[in-house]
Design an enzyme around this catalytic site. Structure first.
Site, PDB file in Angstrom:
ATOM      1  N   THR A   1       0.991  -1.084  -0.358  1.00  0.00           N
ATOM      2  CA  THR A   1       0.093   0.192  -0.001  1.00  0.00           C
ATOM      3  C   THR A   1       0.582   1.300   0.048  1.00  0.00           C
ATOM      4  OG1 THR A   1      -1.387  -1.323   1.965  1.00  0.00           O
ATOM      5  CG2 THR A   1      -1.825   1.409   1.175  1.00  0.00           C
TER       6      THR A   1
ATOM      7  N   LYS B   1       4.591  -9.030   3.741  1.00  0.00           N
ATOM      8  CA  LYS B   1       2.588  -8.349   3.277  1.00  0.00           C
ATOM      9  C   LYS B   1       1.928  -9.269   2.857  1.00  0.00           C
ATOM     10  CE  LYS B   1       0.122  -3.606   3.645  1.00  0.00           C
ATOM     11  NZ  LYS B   1       0.636  -2.610   3.334  1.00  0.00           N
TER      12      LYS B   1
ATOM     13  N   GLU C   1       3.116  -5.393  16.610  1.00  0.00           N
ATOM     14  CA  GLU C   1       2.687  -3.791  15.667  1.00  0.00           C
ATOM     15  C   GLU C   1       1.654  -3.697  16.006  1.00  0.00           C
ATOM     16  OE1 GLU C   1       2.854  -5.426  12.126  1.00  0.00           O
ATOM     17  OE2 GLU C   1       1.871  -7.329  11.878  1.00  0.00           O
TER      18      GLU C   1
HETATM   19  C1  LIG Z   1      -5.091  -2.769   5.023  1.00  0.00           C
HETATM   20  C2  LIG Z   1      -4.135  -1.941   3.751  1.00  0.00           C
HETATM   21  O1  LIG Z   1      -3.450  -1.844   4.037  1.00  0.00           O
HETATM   22  C3  LIG Z   1      -2.955  -1.699   5.329  1.00  0.00           C
HETATM   23  C4  LIG Z   1      -3.269  -0.853   6.165  1.00  0.00           C
HETATM   24  C5  LIG Z   1      -2.918   0.899   6.094  1.00  0.00           C
HETATM   25  C6  LIG Z   1      -4.166   2.168   6.888  1.00  0.00           C
HETATM   26  O2  LIG Z   1      -5.552   1.210   7.333  1.00  0.00           O
HETATM   27  O3  LIG Z   1      -3.236   2.706   7.189  1.00  0.00           O
HETATM   28  C7  LIG Z   1      -1.914   1.193   5.275  1.00  0.00           C
HETATM   29  C8  LIG Z   1      -0.679   0.223   4.885  1.00  0.00           C
HETATM   30  C9  LIG Z   1      -1.418  -1.060   5.175  1.00  0.00           C
HETATM   31  N1  LIG Z   1      -0.711  -1.448   6.505  1.00  0.00           N
HETATM   32  C10 LIG Z   1      -4.581  -2.021   2.269  1.00  0.00           C
HETATM   33  O4  LIG Z   1      -6.117  -2.746   2.278  1.00  0.00           O
HETATM   34  O5  LIG Z   1      -4.174  -1.520   1.479  1.00  0.00           O
HETATM   35  C1  LIG Z   2      -0.155  -5.439   9.791  1.00  0.00           C
HETATM   36  C2  LIG Z   2       1.299  -4.231   9.106  1.00  0.00           C
HETATM   37  N1  LIG Z   2       1.343  -4.246  10.319  1.00  0.00           N
HETATM   38  C3  LIG Z   2       2.420  -3.158   9.549  1.00  0.00           C
HETATM   39  C4  LIG Z   2       2.107  -2.198   8.645  1.00  0.00           C
HETATM   40  C5  LIG Z   2       2.892  -1.426   7.690  1.00  0.00           C
HETATM   41  O1  LIG Z   2       3.488  -1.733   6.621  1.00  0.00           O
HETATM   42  P1  LIG Z   2       4.129  -0.331   5.601  1.00  0.00           P
HETATM   43  O2  LIG Z   2       4.662   0.568   6.764  1.00  0.00           O
HETATM   44  O3  LIG Z   2       4.589  -1.271   4.283  1.00  0.00           O
HETATM   45  O4  LIG Z   2       2.302   0.292   5.123  1.00  0.00           O
HETATM   46  C6  LIG Z   2       0.927  -2.750   8.008  1.00  0.00           C
HETATM   47  C7  LIG Z   2       0.402  -1.889   6.248  1.00  0.00           C
HETATM   48  O5  LIG Z   2       0.850  -2.334   6.066  1.00  0.00           O
HETATM   49  C8  LIG Z   2      -0.078  -3.708   8.030  1.00  0.00           C
HETATM   50  O6  LIG Z   2      -0.995  -4.307   7.365  1.00  0.00           O
END
Ligand SMILES: C=C(O[C@@H]1C=C(C(=O)O)C=C[C@H]1N)C(=O)O
Ligand SMILES: Cc1ncc(COP(=O)(O)O)c(C=O)c1O
Length: 269
Positions: free
Chosen positions: A28, A141, A174
């Site tokens: 994302t 992810k 986390e």
């Molecule tokens: C669940 C997704 O992405 C995650 C959620 C977020 C957020 O809600 O800020 C950001 C990045 C990921 N951790 C998704 O469906 O993209």
């Molecule tokens: C469970 C979880 N941990 C951590 C993160 C942080 O990941 P990022 O920094 O790539 O958005 C996310 C988001 O994708 C997540 O869903």
């Protein structure tokens, strides 16, 4: 809007292994002023995840071109999601013979409440449910997000905005959507993710920035007491970037020195 292998469409085959088995991964991405943020870190995690899952890689140049075009829709902030599936094929769980990589690219409005979170900070709960350990999947992810779905239900029921999740041995991992950092004295801490958890792109960017400023940090196994004893706490993900934590249970955090240092550095480059 969604592109599937570069074509605008809203459907995937019912036989797609992402739907059948969660056989794939995603990332994302934040778009800011039409620019794709941290692309090299998103690409690196996608490449590593596809290598670990033995999914055939797509043409990354084509993927980036499609992402960059979608990014032009957002003169301020927006989000882009890249979902990569192994596609249809194989026999049951066995992916042998499946060479049908599907790439779904979609865009969405930036969650506006994140600006308030960034400016005012948030309170975190502590989930009762415990994450399972899965070294085969840790750090990726991947598409198996049922734990986050169940943790989110707990967060909603409790009336929290987000919460810390622990594993079965009560190690802090986390939050439901972000990685966790805290500072105690002159050292920053963040949980090791070799058993479970998502190795976030923004987590990696923070670790890179701490290296650049030669600031001491430890990546390891910690209980919730270590977080409660911290001088400051913040959470990170690609969309929210950095969000300070004001309170966890009855513990309040007033200091934001590391948050401010990292925020300035993140927005200066
Ligand atoms: C669940 C997704 O992405 C995650 C959620 C977020 C957020 O809600 O800020 C950001 C990045 C990921 N951790 C998704 O469906 O993209
Ligand atoms: C469970 C979880 N941990 C951590 C993160 C942080 O990941 P990022 O920094 O790539 O958005 C996310 C988001 O994708 C997540 O869903």
């Amino acid at each position: 809007m969604a592109l599937v292998n570069g074509c605008e469409q809203q459907t995937l085959a019912i036989t797609d292994r992402a739907t059948q088995y969660g056989d794939g991964c995603f990332t994302t991405i934040l778009v800011d002023q039409q620019c794709v943020q941290l692309w090299s870190l998103h690409l690196a995690r996608l490449e590593l995840s596809l290598q670990r899952l033995a999914i055939a890689a797509p043409n990354w140049q084509q993927i980036y071109s499609q992402v960059a075009v979608l990014a032009l829709k957002y003169p301020n902030k927006g989000g882009i999601k890249i979902l990569i599936s192994r596609g249809s094929g194989g026999r049951g769980y066995n992916p042998l013979g499946c060479h049908d990589t599907q790439v779904v690219i979609s865009d969405f409005e930036w969650p506006l409440h994140y600006q308030q979170w960034q400016q005012q900070g948030i309170t975190l709960g502590v989930c009762q449910q415990r994450m399972g350990n899965s070294p085969m999947l840790a750090g990726m992810k991947h598409l198996n997000r049922l734990e986050q779905v169940l943790l989110k239900q707990e967060v909603e029921t409790a009336g929290w905005v987000d919460a810390i999740a622990l594993d079965g041995d009560d190690r802090v991992i986390e939050t439901t959507v972000a990685n966790l950092f805290w500072r105690h004295g002159n050292t920053v801490y963040t949980p090791a993710l070799q058993r479970t958890g998502v190795a976030g792109v923004m987590r990696q960017q923070v670790l890179n920035m701490l290296d650049e400023i030669n600031y001491d940090y430890q990546v390891g196994d910690f209980g919730v007491d270590a977080v409660l004893a911290a001088d400051e706490v913040f959470i990170t993900n690609s969309l929210m970037a950095l969000v300070p934590v004001n309170q966890i249970q009855t513990t309040q955090y007033c200091e934001r020195t590391m948050f401010k240092t990292l925020w300035k550095r993140l927005h200066s480059c």
